[in-house]
Design a protein around this motif. Structure first.
Motif, PDB file in Angstrom:
ATOM      1  N   LYS A   1       9.875  23.813   5.360  1.00  0.00           N
ATOM      2  CA  LYS A   1      10.325  24.534   6.536  1.00  0.00           C
ATOM      3  C   LYS A   1      11.840  24.572   6.565  1.00  0.00           C
ATOM      4  O   LYS A   1      12.504  23.736   5.954  1.00  0.00           O
ATOM      5  CB  LYS A   1       9.806  23.838   7.802  1.00  0.00           C
ATOM      6  N   GLU A   2      12.362  25.509   7.339  1.00  0.00           N
ATOM      7  CA  GLU A   2      13.822  25.613   7.444  1.00  0.00           C
ATOM      8  C   GLU A   2      14.407  24.508   8.295  1.00  0.00           C
ATOM      9  O   GLU A   2      15.489  24.002   8.031  1.00  0.00           O
ATOM     10  CB  GLU A   2      14.192  26.988   8.008  1.00  0.00           C
ATOM     11  N   ILE A   3      13.728  24.192   9.360  1.00  0.00           N
ATOM     12  CA  ILE A   3      14.174  23.084  10.194  1.00  0.00           C
ATOM     13  C   ILE A   3      13.013  22.143  10.417  1.00  0.00           C
ATOM     14  O   ILE A   3      11.850  22.519  10.308  1.00  0.00           O
ATOM     15  CB  ILE A   3      14.723  23.553  11.557  1.00  0.00           C
ATOM     16  N   ASN A   4      13.328  20.915  10.739  1.00  0.00           N
ATOM     17  CA  ASN A   4      12.327  19.886  10.976  1.00  0.00           C
ATOM     18  C   ASN A   4      11.459  19.665   9.731  1.00  0.00           C
ATOM     19  O   ASN A   4      11.647  20.295   8.693  1.00  0.00           O
ATOM     20  CB  ASN A   4      11.468  20.217  12.205  1.00  0.00           C
ATOM     21  N   THR A   5      10.517  18.781   9.887  1.00  0.00           N
ATOM     22  CA  THR A   5       9.670  18.400   8.771  1.00  0.00           C
ATOM     23  C   THR A   5       8.270  18.960   8.910  1.00  0.00           C
ATOM     24  O   THR A   5       7.710  19.487   7.979  1.00  0.00           O
ATOM     25  CB  THR A   5       9.599  16.866   8.665  1.00  0.00           C
ATOM     26  N   GLY A   6       7.683  18.851  10.111  1.00  0.00           N
ATOM     27  CA  GLY A   6       6.332  19.328  10.303  1.00  0.00           C
ATOM     28  C   GLY A   6       5.301  18.272   9.975  1.00  0.00           C
ATOM     29  O   GLY A   6       5.615  17.130   9.641  1.00  0.00           O
ATOM     30  N   GLU A   7       4.065  18.683  10.019  1.00  0.00           N
ATOM     31  CA  GLU A   7       2.957  17.759   9.816  1.00  0.00           C
ATOM     32  C   GLU A   7       2.917  17.272   8.379  1.00  0.00           C
ATOM     33  O   GLU A   7       3.092  18.040   7.434  1.00  0.00           O
ATOM     34  CB  GLU A   7       1.638  18.447  10.160  1.00  0.00           C
ATOM     35  N   LEU A   8       2.678  15.986   8.206  1.00  0.00           N
ATOM     36  CA  LEU A   8       2.474  15.404   6.886  1.00  0.00           C
ATOM     37  C   LEU A   8       0.984  15.239   6.622  1.00  0.00           C
ATOM     38  O   LEU A   8       0.223  14.867   7.518  1.00  0.00           O
ATOM     39  CB  LEU A   8       3.148  14.033   6.775  1.00  0.00           C
ATOM     40  N   PHE A   9       0.606  15.471   5.371  1.00  0.00           N
ATOM     41  CA  PHE A   9      -0.776  15.284   4.942  1.00  0.00           C
ATOM     42  C   PHE A   9      -0.780  14.179   3.893  1.00  0.00           C
ATOM     43  O   PHE A   9      -0.115  14.302   2.866  1.00  0.00           O
ATOM     44  CB  PHE A   9      -1.333  16.584   4.361  1.00  0.00           C
ATOM     45  N   PHE A  10      -1.544  13.153   4.148  1.00  0.00           N
ATOM     46  CA  PHE A  10      -1.483  11.950   3.333  1.00  0.00           C
ATOM     47  C   PHE A  10      -2.609  11.845   2.324  1.00  0.00           C
ATOM     48  O   PHE A  10      -3.741  12.303   2.563  1.00  0.00           O
ATOM     49  CB  PHE A  10      -1.518  10.701   4.217  1.00  0.00           C
ATOM     50  N   GLY A  11      -2.296  11.191   1.210  1.00  0.00           N
ATOM     51  CA  GLY A  11      -3.306  10.828   0.238  1.00  0.00           C
ATOM     52  C   GLY A  11      -4.036   9.581   0.688  1.00  0.00           C
ATOM     53  O   GLY A  11      -3.741   9.013   1.756  1.00  0.00           O
ATOM     54  N   GLU A  12      -4.960   9.134  -0.134  1.00  0.00           N
ATOM     55  CA  GLU A  12      -5.783   7.992   0.240  1.00  0.00           C
ATOM     56  C   GLU A  12      -5.093   6.663  -0.007  1.00  0.00           C
ATOM     57  O   GLU A  12      -5.559   5.626   0.435  1.00  0.00           O
ATOM     58  CB  GLU A  12      -7.122   8.043  -0.497  1.00  0.00           C
ATOM     59  N   GLY A  13      -3.990   6.695  -0.727  1.00  0.00           N
ATOM     60  CA  GLY A  13      -3.221   5.474  -0.922  1.00  0.00           C
ATOM     61  C   GLY A  13      -3.547   4.734  -2.200  1.00  0.00           C
ATOM     62  O   GLY A  13      -4.632   4.874  -2.764  1.00  0.00           O
ATOM     63  N   SER A  14      -2.556   3.944  -2.647  1.00  0.00           N
ATOM     64  CA  SER A  14      -2.715   3.091  -3.826  1.00  0.00           C
ATOM     65  C   SER A  14      -2.308   1.677  -3.443  1.00  0.00           C
ATOM     66  O   SER A  14      -1.179   1.459  -3.000  1.00  0.00           O
ATOM     67  CB  SER A  14      -1.809   3.582  -4.971  1.00  0.00           C
ATOM     68  N   ARG A  15      -3.233   0.758  -3.624  1.00  0.00           N
ATOM     69  CA  ARG A  15      -2.907  -0.634  -3.279  1.00  0.00           C
ATOM     70  C   ARG A  15      -2.422  -1.351  -4.523  1.00  0.00           C
ATOM     71  O   ARG A  15      -3.156  -1.472  -5.500  1.00  0.00           O
ATOM     72  CB  ARG A  15      -4.119  -1.360  -2.701  1.00  0.00           C
ATOM     73  N   LEU A  16      -1.185  -1.816  -4.459  1.00  0.00           N
ATOM     74  CA  LEU A  16      -0.574  -2.509  -5.589  1.00  0.00           C
ATOM     75  C   LEU A  16      -0.434  -3.984  -5.264  1.00  0.00           C
ATOM     76  O   LEU A  16       0.129  -4.348  -4.231  1.00  0.00           O
ATOM     77  CB  LEU A  16       0.810  -1.928  -5.888  1.00  0.00           C
ATOM     78  N   THR A  17      -0.941  -4.814  -6.158  1.00  0.00           N
ATOM     79  CA  THR A  17      -0.762  -6.262  -6.044  1.00  0.00           C
ATOM     80  C   THR A  17      -0.010  -6.738  -7.269  1.00  0.00           C
ATOM     81  O   THR A  17      -0.459  -6.517  -8.398  1.00  0.00           O
ATOM     82  CB  THR A  17      -2.113  -6.993  -5.955  1.00  0.00           C
ATOM     83  N   VAL A  18       1.119  -7.360  -7.019  1.00  0.00           N
ATOM     84  CA  VAL A  18       1.929  -7.899  -8.114  1.00  0.00           C
ATOM     85  C   VAL A  18       1.760  -9.416  -8.118  1.00  0.00           C
ATOM     86  O   VAL A  18       1.998 -10.071  -7.102  1.00  0.00           O
ATOM     87  CB  VAL A  18       3.412  -7.512  -7.953  1.00  0.00           C
ATOM     88  N   LEU A  19       1.338  -9.953  -9.270  1.00  0.00           N
ATOM     89  CA  LEU A  19       1.060 -11.398  -9.351  1.00  0.00           C
ATOM     90  C   LEU A  19       2.104 -12.122 -10.185  1.00  0.00           C
ATOM     91  O   LEU A  19       2.680 -11.527 -11.118  1.00  0.00           O
ATOM     92  CB  LEU A  19      -0.330 -11.622  -9.946  1.00  0.00           C
TER      93      LEU A  19
ATOM     94  N   PHE B   1       0.863  -1.174   0.000  1.00  0.00           N
ATOM     95  CA  PHE B   1       0.000   0.000   0.000  1.00  0.00           C
ATOM     96  C   PHE B   1       0.901   1.226   0.000  1.00  0.00           C
ATOM     97  O   PHE B   1       1.687   1.436   0.915  1.00  0.00           O
ATOM     98  CB  PHE B   1      -0.899  -0.041   1.236  1.00  0.00           C
ATOM     99  N   TYR B   2       0.790   2.024  -1.048  1.00  0.00           N
ATOM    100  CA  TYR B   2       1.686   3.162  -1.242  1.00  0.00           C
ATOM    101  C   TYR B   2       0.957   4.458  -0.905  1.00  0.00           C
ATOM    102  O   TYR B   2      -0.146   4.712  -1.395  1.00  0.00           O
ATOM    103  CB  TYR B   2       2.200   3.196  -2.680  1.00  0.00           C
ATOM    104  N   LEU B   3       1.615   5.242  -0.097  1.00  0.00           N
ATOM    105  CA  LEU B   3       1.026   6.499   0.355  1.00  0.00           C
ATOM    106  C   LEU B   3       1.873   7.675  -0.107  1.00  0.00           C
ATOM    107  O   LEU B   3       3.082   7.693   0.090  1.00  0.00           O
ATOM    108  CB  LEU B   3       0.938   6.527   1.880  1.00  0.00           C
ATOM    109  N   CYS B   4       1.201   8.636  -0.693  1.00  0.00           N
ATOM    110  CA  CYS B   4       1.846   9.896  -1.028  1.00  0.00           C
ATOM    111  C   CYS B   4       1.493  10.901   0.067  1.00  0.00           C
ATOM    112  O   CYS B   4       0.400  10.839   0.656  1.00  0.00           O
ATOM    113  CB  CYS B   4       1.345  10.386  -2.382  1.00  0.00           C
ATOM    114  N   ALA B   5       2.401  11.801   0.348  1.00  0.00           N
ATOM    115  CA  ALA B   5       2.148  12.803   1.382  1.00  0.00           C
ATOM    116  C   ALA B   5       2.856  14.097   1.021  1.00  0.00           C
ATOM    117  O   ALA B   5       3.799  14.109   0.222  1.00  0.00           O
ATOM    118  CB  ALA B   5       2.607  12.307   2.747  1.00  0.00           C
ATOM    119  N   TRP B   6       2.411  15.185   1.632  1.00  0.00           N
ATOM    120  CA  TRP B   6       3.089  16.462   1.451  1.00  0.00           C
ATOM    121  C   TRP B   6       3.210  17.164   2.792  1.00  0.00           C
ATOM    122  O   TRP B   6       2.489  16.883   3.738  1.00  0.00           O
ATOM    123  CB  TRP B   6       2.365  17.352   0.435  1.00  0.00           C
TER     124      TRP B   6
END
Lengths: 115, 110
Positions: A97-115, A88-93
């Motif tokens: 900021k100059e220091i640290n990362t701060g709060e991440l905001f996530f997408g709904e995700g992509s479920r990848l199944t490799v067969l 399950f792959y999640l994109c976030a933004w």
């Protein structure tokens, strides 16, 4: 307000096929962008992050790559998928900021199944 | 290397019981600390951050610098608290990304 879109939501691909997952952010400029993979029992693994167009940092050696062709677009790719790429792959933004990362905001995700 | 440890993969409690989700980190500085939550069929979202010292949905988290811990607590669990919880210390290492713990699944039984 800011929004993040991620697609496709679900993907089933054969081993050896290529991959492209896309993520776009709206309502903000110069965001930090991220790809995480969520696997059962293994938590959230950071795959790539980007602090600007064309700037990609890779966290884990793997079969995947990332690109940021535009300020608010982040793409996760593979030339040949492996079974172990399933997950399950999640994109976030986050706000740049100059220091640290701060709060991440996530997408709904992509479920990848490799067969 | 900085590490984040959530020792419990699964925590099961009954409704009304107290809850404590453990998080330990290894970092010599003073990180800002986040707890994220993912409810069923919802996206991962911020639950609370240490710096704001607020209580969200009855949850609080106290930073213990001596133990380098940031445990999440709630005195009386509700069924709607059932979710996956991730701890994430924001460490100023020059790397602009959060390292998440492996997560704890909280199950609140009726």
């Amino acid at each position: 307000s800011q929004t993040i879109h991620q697609w496709p939501a679900t993907l089933v691909q054969p081993v050896g096929s290529p991959l492209s997952l896309e993520c776009t952010v709206e309502g903000t400029s110069n965001p930090n962008l991220y790809w995480y993979r969520q696997a059962a029992g293994r938590g959230l693994q950071l795959l790539f992050y980007s602090v600007g167009i064309g700037q990609i940092s890779s966290e884990v050696p793997q079969n995947l790559s990332a690109s940021r062709p535009q300020d608010r677009q982040f793409i996760l790719s593979s030339k040949k998928l492996l079974l172990s790429d399933s997950g399950f792959y999640l994109c976030a933004w986050s706000v740049l900021k100059e220091i640290n990362t701060g709060e991440l905001f996530f997408g709904e995700g992509s479920r990848l199944t490799v067969l | 290397a900085q590490r984040v440890t959530q020792p419990e993969k699964l925590l099961s409690v009954f409704k009304g019981a107290p809850v404590e989700l453990k998080c330990n980190y290894s970092y010599s500085g003073s990180p800002e600390l986040f707890w994220y939550v993912q409810y069923s069929r919802q996206r991962l979202q911020l639950l609370l951050r240490h710096i704001s010292r607020e209580s969200i949905k009855g949850f609080t988290a106290d930073l213990n610098k001596g133990e380098t811990s940031f445990h999440l607590k709630k005195p009386f669990a509700q069924e709607e608290d059932s979710a996956m919880y991730y701890c994430a210390p924001d460490m100023d290492t020059g790397r602009r990304a959060l390292t998440f713990g492996s997560g704890t699944r909280l199950q609140v039984q009726p």
